[in-house]
Scaffold this active site. Structure first.
Site, PDB file in Angstrom:
ATOM      1  CB  SER A  53     -23.589 -17.741  47.033  1.00 61.10           C
ATOM      2  OG  SER A  53     -24.200 -18.984  47.316  1.00 61.10           O
TER       3      SER A  53
ATOM      4  CE1 TYR B 295     -28.427 -16.072  45.398  1.00 64.13           C
ATOM      5  CE2 TYR B 295     -27.577 -18.313  45.463  1.00 64.13           C
ATOM      6  CZ  TYR B 295     -27.690 -17.055  46.020  1.00 64.13           C
ATOM      7  OH  TYR B 295     -27.062 -16.784  47.213  1.00 64.13           O
TER       8      TYR B 295
END
Length: 266
Positions: A148, A161
């Site tokens: 990501s 995350y």
């Protein structure tokens, strides 16, 4: 892009985690359209079955469905054992399954934090470790790990995350170097905000910038694989942010990230 897809997928067996929606589903559709055999993995058995029927009908694909919750410790090993027992030889592993939570750590449940790390980090590393030896023994194979843009800087309000995706990026880049002489291709794909079910869990405040499509992410991955890159960021604006953020003073980068995903009042 069809040339790259044909080169990668035709006649190959592709295992995709998180295949029931979003980027995983887009990989499954692209691989099936170019003559791949599929092993689809996700928690939702009914959704996987529907996708398998769609791909079999549209592309006459061979599809093996394995419902599995990779947030459960040991699930990766069980998945690998089931694939081997079925006589399936995985040529391409797409580690796409992942989850993100939006909110401060002080309000999080410890069990949810552990499950997020198990899914985003442990299962990905576990599956890569289990399937890689057979690929290197055959001197061919591909590992695609979905990271990501959150991997490039700390993300307040999404601390766990961001940290898990930083692991995926670092782990995959190192593995790219380790496998360069083995015939195995390895890449970390770093999407920004993408039009998937991710934000059904993380919430709309976690979305930054214009969302790209899952198909865009697949296109980016295929181009970068063809060029033997260790990692790639999807989207020009996302790539610019990913390049600039690590070069900023830490307080500036963290502050900018915090403002971009700050929970909305009420």
């Amino acid at each position: 892009m069809s040339v790259y897809a044909t080169e990668l997928f035709t006649g190959k067996t592709v295992l995709i985690t998180g295949a029931s929606s979003g980027i995983g589903r887009a990989f499954a559709q692209r691989a099936a359209a170019h003559g791949a055999r599929l092993v689809l993995v996700a928690r939702r058995a009914a959704v996987l079955a529907e996708l398998a029927t769609e791909l079999q009908t549209r592309h006459d694909s061979q599809v093996h469905v394995i419902p599995c919750d990779l947030a459960i410790p040991g699930a990766g090993t069980q998945l690998h054992d089931e694939v081997v027992a079925a006589g399936l030889e995985v040529d391409i592993l797409v580690n796409n399954a992942g989850v993100g939570a939006h909110g401060d750590l002080v309000a999080a449940r410890a069990a949810d934090v552990v499950a997020q790390i198990q899914l985003n980090v442990t299962a990905l590393a576990e599956l890569t470790t289990l399937f890689l030896p057979a690929m290197t023994a055959r001197r061919q194979g591909t590992v695609i790990n979905i990271a990501s843009t959150a991997a490039f800087q700390a993300i307040p309000h999404m601390a766990v995350y961001g940290a898990t995706k930083a692991f995926v990026l670092s782990f995959t880049r190192a593995l790219w170097a380790e496998t360069k002489a083995t015939g195995v291709r390895v890449i970390a794909v770093c999407p920004g905000a993408t039009d998937t079910e991710f934000f059904d869990i993380a919430g709309e405040a976690a979305s930054v910038g214009r969302r790209r499509s899952p198909g865009d992410v697949v296109d980016t991955a295929l181009r970068a694989l063809h060029r033997h890159r260790p990692s790639v960021v999807d989207g020009i604006s996302n790539a610019a942010v990913a390049m600039i953020s690590p070069r900023l003073p830490a307080r500036v980068a963290i502050g900018a990230a915090e403002r971009s995903v700050r929970p909305t009042a009420g």
